[in-house]
Design a protein around this motif. Structure first.
Motif, PDB file in Angstrom:
ATOM      1  N   LEU A 234       0.987  -1.289   0.051  1.00 48.85           N
ATOM      2  CA  LEU A 234       0.168  -0.019   0.076  1.00 48.85           C
ATOM      3  C   LEU A 234       1.055   1.277  -0.078  1.00 48.85           C
ATOM      4  CD1 LEU A 234      -2.666  -0.883   2.675  1.00 48.85           C
ATOM      5  CD2 LEU A 234      -3.013  -1.131   0.259  1.00 48.85           C
ATOM      6  N   ALA A 235       2.110   1.083   0.442  1.00 49.51           N
ATOM      7  CA  ALA A 235       2.823   2.510   0.767  1.00 49.51           C
ATOM      8  C   ALA A 235       4.428   1.868   1.146  1.00 49.51           C
ATOM      9  CB  ALA A 235       2.316   3.091   1.808  1.00 49.51           C
ATOM     10  N   ALA A 236       5.139   2.917   1.586  1.00 47.87           N
ATOM     11  CA  ALA A 236       6.402   2.586   1.941  1.00 47.87           C
ATOM     12  C   ALA A 236       6.809   3.714   3.093  1.00 47.87           C
ATOM     13  CB  ALA A 236       7.385   2.725   0.608  1.00 47.87           C
ATOM     14  N   LEU A 237       7.703   3.284   4.001  1.00 50.83           N
ATOM     15  CA  LEU A 237       8.317   4.172   4.872  1.00 50.83           C
ATOM     16  C   LEU A 237       9.788   4.474   4.248  1.00 50.83           C
ATOM     17  CD1 LEU A 237       7.811   3.132   8.287  1.00 50.83           C
ATOM     18  CD2 LEU A 237       6.906   5.043   7.353  1.00 50.83           C
ATOM     19  N   VAL A 238      10.316   5.665   4.219  1.00 45.61           N
ATOM     20  CA  VAL A 238      11.502   6.164   3.516  1.00 45.61           C
ATOM     21  C   VAL A 238      12.209   6.965   4.711  1.00 45.61           C
ATOM     22  CG1 VAL A 238      12.361   7.050   1.566  1.00 45.61           C
ATOM     23  CG2 VAL A 238       9.992   6.520   1.386  1.00 45.61           C
ATOM     24  N   ILE A 239      13.461   6.674   4.614  1.00 45.84           N
ATOM     25  CA  ILE A 239      14.500   7.577   5.130  1.00 45.84           C
ATOM     26  C   ILE A 239      15.410   8.362   4.220  1.00 45.84           C
ATOM     27  CG2 ILE A 239      16.354   7.696   6.788  1.00 45.84           C
ATOM     28  CD1 ILE A 239      15.315   5.325   8.275  1.00 45.84           C
ATOM     29  N   SER A 240      15.145   9.618   4.051  1.00 47.82           N
ATOM     30  CA  SER A 240      15.926  10.206   3.191  1.00 47.82           C
ATOM     31  C   SER A 240      16.979  11.237   3.824  1.00 47.82           C
ATOM     32  CB  SER A 240      14.581  11.322   2.667  1.00 47.82           C
ATOM     33  OG  SER A 240      15.151  12.109   1.480  1.00 47.82           O
ATOM     34  N   ILE A 241      18.232  11.178   2.955  1.00 43.91           N
ATOM     35  CA  ILE A 241      19.476  11.588   3.750  1.00 43.91           C
ATOM     36  C   ILE A 241      20.250  12.178   2.684  1.00 43.91           C
ATOM     37  CG2 ILE A 241      21.278  10.688   5.065  1.00 43.91           C
ATOM     38  CD1 ILE A 241      19.880   7.826   4.815  1.00 43.91           C
ATOM     39  N   PRO A 242      20.903  13.434   3.203  1.00 41.74           N
ATOM     40  CA  PRO A 242      21.903  13.973   1.974  1.00 41.74           C
ATOM     41  C   PRO A 242      22.908  12.950   1.931  1.00 41.74           C
ATOM     42  CG  PRO A 242      21.273  15.555   3.875  1.00 41.74           C
ATOM     43  CD  PRO A 242      20.521  14.212   4.392  1.00 41.74           C
ATOM     44  N   ASP A 243      23.165  12.870   0.359  1.00 38.54           N
ATOM     45  CA  ASP A 243      24.018  11.702   0.050  1.00 38.54           C
ATOM     46  C   ASP A 243      25.563  11.740   0.698  1.00 38.54           C
ATOM     47  OD1 ASP A 243      25.163  13.765  -1.494  1.00 38.54           O
ATOM     48  OD2 ASP A 243      24.899  13.009  -3.265  1.00 38.54           O
ATOM     49  N   PHE A 244      26.011  12.942   1.023  1.00 41.76           N
ATOM     50  CA  PHE A 244      27.228  12.871   1.614  1.00 41.76           C
ATOM     51  C   PHE A 244      27.258  12.098   3.009  1.00 41.76           C
ATOM     52  CE2 PHE A 244      25.519  16.840   3.433  1.00 41.76           C
ATOM     53  CZ  PHE A 244      25.886  16.610   4.839  1.00 41.76           C
ATOM     54  N   ARG A 245      26.209  11.925   3.581  1.00 41.03           N
ATOM     55  CA  ARG A 245      26.253  11.093   5.019  1.00 41.03           C
ATOM     56  C   ARG A 245      26.193   9.639   4.800  1.00 41.03           C
ATOM     57  NH1 ARG A 245      23.310  15.677   7.606  1.00 41.03           N
ATOM     58  NH2 ARG A 245      21.162  14.930   7.491  1.00 41.03           N
ATOM     59  N   VAL A 246      25.934   9.168   3.560  1.00 41.85           N
ATOM     60  CA  VAL A 246      25.368   7.725   3.351  1.00 41.85           C
ATOM     61  C   VAL A 246      26.614   7.111   2.976  1.00 41.85           C
ATOM     62  CG1 VAL A 246      24.156   6.258   2.065  1.00 41.85           C
ATOM     63  CG2 VAL A 246      23.200   8.572   2.926  1.00 41.85           C
ATOM     64  N   THR A 247      27.052   5.879   3.420  1.00 42.63           N
ATOM     65  CA  THR A 247      27.977   4.788   3.106  1.00 42.63           C
ATOM     66  C   THR A 247      27.081   3.427   3.069  1.00 42.63           C
ATOM     67  OG1 THR A 247      28.551   4.037   5.319  1.00 42.63           O
ATOM     68  CG2 THR A 247      29.809   5.935   4.386  1.00 42.63           C
TER      69      THR A 247
END
Length: 270
Positions: A234-247
């Motif tokens: 029905l839906a999705a939960l999303v964590i959205s992050i500035p890409d420089f903080r992601v590994t």
């Protein structure tokens, strides 16, 4: 006017000619306003000139309808020249689709997830081959992501969409990917085979990972699907992050968190 020879109402020639015309003009005005509301929902934020071309109406007519819809609480000025939906339109859409309970159930879980990760959390509902942002919990960090409520995006271009498609029958996903897949950034994936591979990987690990700004520049995201009792997304939960903080390691840890949170929402749905 009444005929003096009887009690029946009789229209003279002028009334007969003008009354339907006035009614027709009113109907046309309402229909034009609804067309403009729908166009804004698909193109927001959008300016008057672009709307005028899209709905094939004079800019003066579009401007009048926009102001009327603004007064009624359906639209708002996003900046000095562009328009977007308000939460009023979103709320009615959610009630019409029967998805209001998802937002009610999800928001406490979203608040905890936001506090745990200190990143922005979105609830994205499926609407055919698009997702619509229905709720948001904002990170407290100075540099954070932002998407307005009511924003729409195609499923193929977002982690939320990939998460949703990972729980659809494969033939339904293939049908969604069998079309004109537009690029939004230099890294948007538009090859159906590559997208199908991403959908399958998401199904295996339980969450989708967008590391490279598929839809918006400099934004990464991790998402997990929310299913109903029949196992349909029905839906999705999303964590959205500035890409420089992601590994990769950060994404894996966040992926497990968002997957657990989505499972918790599923368990509470009626």
């Amino acid at each position: 006017m009444a005929d003096e020879r009887g009690g029946d109402m009789v229209l003279d020639d002028t009334q007969a000619a003008t009354r339907p015309t006035r009614q027709s003009a009113g109907v046309v005005s309402v229909l034009n306003a609804l067309r403009i509301l729908e166009a804004v929902s698909h193109q927001q934020p959008v300016g008057v000139s672009e709307l005028s071309r899209h709905v094939d109406l004079p800019k003066s007519s579009v401007q009048r309808s926009l102001r009327t819809l603004e007064s009624a609480g359906w639209l708002r000025m996003v900046d000095r020249s562009r328009w977007g939906l308000t939460a009023k339109a979103l709320g009615i859409g959610l009630r019409a689709s029967g998805e209001w309970d998802i937002r009610t159930v999800a928001q406490p879980v979203m608040r905890r997830l936001c506090a745990e990760t200190n990143e922005t959390v979105h609830l994205v509902l499926r609407d055919d081959d698009e997702g619509i942002v229905a709720a948001r919990e904002d990170s407290s960090q100075t540099i954070r992501t932002y998407v307005a409520l009511g924003t729409r995006a195609p499923l193929y271009a977002t982690s939320s969409g990939i998460a949703i498609m990972s729980r659809l029958p494969e033939e339904e996903t293939a049908a969604i990917l069998d079309g004109d897949l537009k690029s939004f950034t230099d890294t948007t994936v538009t090859d159906p085979e590559l997208l199908m591979g991403e959908v399958r990987r998401t199904a295996e690990r339980g969450y989708a990972f967008n590391p490279s700004s598929w839809w918006r520049p400099h934004v990464a995201a991790v998402a997990a699907p929310i299913l109903n009792g029949a196992g349909e997304p029905l839906a999705a939960l999303v964590i959205s992050i500035p890409d420089f903080r992601v590994t990769e390691e950060v994404a894996a840890a966040i992926g497990e968190s968002v997957r657990a949170a989505a499972t918790e929402v599923c368990s509470q749905l009626p």
